[in-house]
Motif scaffolding. Structure first.
Motif, PDB file in Angstrom:
ATOM      1  N   ASN A  37       0.990  -1.446  -0.015  1.00  0.00           N
ATOM      2  CA  ASN A  37      -0.312   0.231  -0.244  1.00  0.00           C
ATOM      3  C   ASN A  37       0.397   0.930  -0.343  1.00  0.00           C
ATOM      4  O   ASN A  37       0.500   1.896   0.880  1.00  0.00           O
ATOM      5  N   ILE A  38       2.167   1.648  -0.874  1.00  0.00           N
ATOM      6  CA  ILE A  38       2.547   2.529  -0.860  1.00  0.00           C
ATOM      7  C   ILE A  38       2.668   3.066  -2.620  1.00  0.00           C
ATOM      8  O   ILE A  38       2.381   2.294  -3.262  1.00  0.00           O
ATOM      9  N   VAL A  39       2.718   4.674  -2.718  1.00  0.00           N
ATOM     10  CA  VAL A  39       2.788   4.990  -4.141  1.00  0.00           C
ATOM     11  C   VAL A  39       3.806   6.112  -3.687  1.00  0.00           C
ATOM     12  O   VAL A  39       4.971   6.502  -2.659  1.00  0.00           O
ATOM     13  N   VAL A  40       4.787   5.765  -4.476  1.00  0.00           N
ATOM     14  CA  VAL A  40       6.120   6.126  -4.621  1.00  0.00           C
ATOM     15  C   VAL A  40       6.189   7.600  -6.344  1.00  0.00           C
ATOM     16  O   VAL A  40       5.831   6.935  -7.237  1.00  0.00           O
ATOM     17  N   TYR A  41       6.385   8.521  -5.056  1.00  0.00           N
ATOM     18  CA  TYR A  41       6.391   9.744  -6.077  1.00  0.00           C
ATOM     19  C   TYR A  41       7.997  10.340  -6.569  1.00  0.00           C
ATOM     20  O   TYR A  41       8.924  10.197  -5.920  1.00  0.00           O
ATOM     21  N   VAL A  42       8.418  10.394  -7.166  1.00  0.00           N
ATOM     22  CA  VAL A  42       9.796  10.478  -8.517  1.00  0.00           C
ATOM     23  C   VAL A  42      10.070  12.452  -8.566  1.00  0.00           C
ATOM     24  O   VAL A  42       9.279  12.916  -8.965  1.00  0.00           O
ATOM     25  N   LEU A  43      11.147  12.809  -7.922  1.00  0.00           N
ATOM     26  CA  LEU A  43      11.631  14.032  -8.635  1.00  0.00           C
ATOM     27  C   LEU A  43      13.271  14.243  -8.422  1.00  0.00           C
ATOM     28  O   LEU A  43      13.657  13.723  -7.276  1.00  0.00           O
ATOM     29  N   SER A  44      13.299  14.785  -9.920  1.00  0.00           N
ATOM     30  CA  SER A  44      14.678  14.640  -9.716  1.00  0.00           C
ATOM     31  C   SER A  44      15.492  16.208  -9.647  1.00  0.00           C
ATOM     32  O   SER A  44      14.578  17.266 -10.833  1.00  0.00           O
ATOM     33  N   ILE A  45      16.159  16.868  -9.521  1.00  0.00           N
ATOM     34  CA  ILE A  45      16.969  18.798  -9.600  1.00  0.00           C
ATOM     35  C   ILE A  45      17.014  18.698 -11.210  1.00  0.00           C
ATOM     36  O   ILE A  45      16.595  19.563 -12.047  1.00  0.00           O
ATOM     37  N   ALA A  46      17.705  17.376 -11.925  1.00  0.00           N
ATOM     38  CA  ALA A  46      17.922  17.726 -13.795  1.00  0.00           C
ATOM     39  C   ALA A  46      17.801  16.319 -14.092  1.00  0.00           C
ATOM     40  O   ALA A  46      18.053  15.050 -13.360  1.00  0.00           O
ATOM     41  N   MET A  47      17.278  16.362 -15.611  1.00  0.00           N
ATOM     42  CA  MET A  47      16.943  15.077 -16.538  1.00  0.00           C
ATOM     43  C   MET A  47      18.513  15.174 -17.474  1.00  0.00           C
ATOM     44  O   MET A  47      18.360  16.813 -17.675  1.00  0.00           O
ATOM     45  N   ALA A  48      19.251  14.118 -17.379  1.00  0.00           N
ATOM     46  CA  ALA A  48      20.605  14.374 -18.364  1.00  0.00           C
ATOM     47  C   ALA A  48      19.666  13.609 -19.567  1.00  0.00           C
ATOM     48  O   ALA A  48      18.298  12.647 -20.374  1.00  0.00           O
ATOM     49  N   SER A  49      20.214  14.540 -21.333  1.00  0.00           N
ATOM     50  CA  SER A  49      18.894  14.141 -22.396  1.00  0.00           C
ATOM     51  C   SER A  49      20.239  13.453 -22.860  1.00  0.00           C
ATOM     52  O   SER A  49      21.050  13.339 -22.881  1.00  0.00           O
ATOM     53  N   GLU A  50      19.562  12.576 -23.419  1.00  0.00           N
ATOM     54  CA  GLU A  50      19.914  11.479 -24.761  1.00  0.00           C
ATOM     55  C   GLU A  50      21.230  12.837 -25.215  1.00  0.00           C
ATOM     56  O   GLU A  50      20.097  13.918 -26.581  1.00  0.00           O
ATOM     57  N   GLY A  51      22.271  11.464 -26.012  1.00  0.00           N
ATOM     58  CA  GLY A  51      22.762  12.458 -27.241  1.00  0.00           C
ATOM     59  C   GLY A  51      23.500  14.285 -26.152  1.00  0.00           C
ATOM     60  O   GLY A  51      24.001  14.289 -27.080  1.00  0.00           O
TER      61      GLY A  51
END
Length: 148
Positions: A134-148
């Motif tokens: 019964n757990i729900v996980v949300y995700v947050l990051s400072i940045a996301m690297a772009s591909e290539g």
């Protein structure tokens, strides 16, 4: 922030992001904010977890508990900066565990990282957290690297 001993940047970014989340009413139901953990050896060497202050400041802003001792990194992986998605996934897949002695029963957690590159680390952490019922996980990051 990670390599130049600039831990305070995490507090600045956490204040900005946390204030935005609070003002918009986003994630007001979160019980706990959990930073992606470092292995104890890496933590000792660096002296701090680069995402901890970011996560702690967000928790304060949204009225959630800051929890940095439930999700633990059990495998001391080498830097992943030179690895591709498959290599990152292989080294991360079994690297995290939940502390079985932890007594809290969180239902909605916000898992926080500094940078999501391939998603392997955050996926491994989330899968570990989802072992709880019964757990729900949300995700947050400072940045996301772009591909290539």
């Amino acid at each position: 922030m990670k390599y130049k001993n600039q831990e305070e940047i995490g507090g600045f970014l956490g204040e900005w992001c946390g204030a935005h989340l609070r003002e918009k009413g986003h994630l007001s139901h979160i019980d706990a904010v959990i930073p992606v953990p470092l292995h104890p050896k890496k933590l000792k060497k660096r002296g701090y977890n680069q995402v901890a202050l970011f996560a702690k400041t967000i928790a304060q802003n949204i009225g959630a508990e800051y929890c940095d001792d439930w999700l633990i990194k059990t495998i001391n992986t080498k830097t992943q900066t030179k690895k591709g998605r498959q290599g990152r996934w292989e080294s991360s897949k079994d690297a995290f565990e939940l502390d079985a002695s932890y007594s809290q029963n969180f239902k909605h957690v916000l898992l926080v990282d500094d940078v999501i590159t391939t998603g392997a680390t955050i996926e491994s952490c989330a899968q570990t957290l989802l072992q709880q019922k019964n757990i729900v996980v949300y995700v947050l990051s400072i940045a996301m690297a772009s591909e290539g």
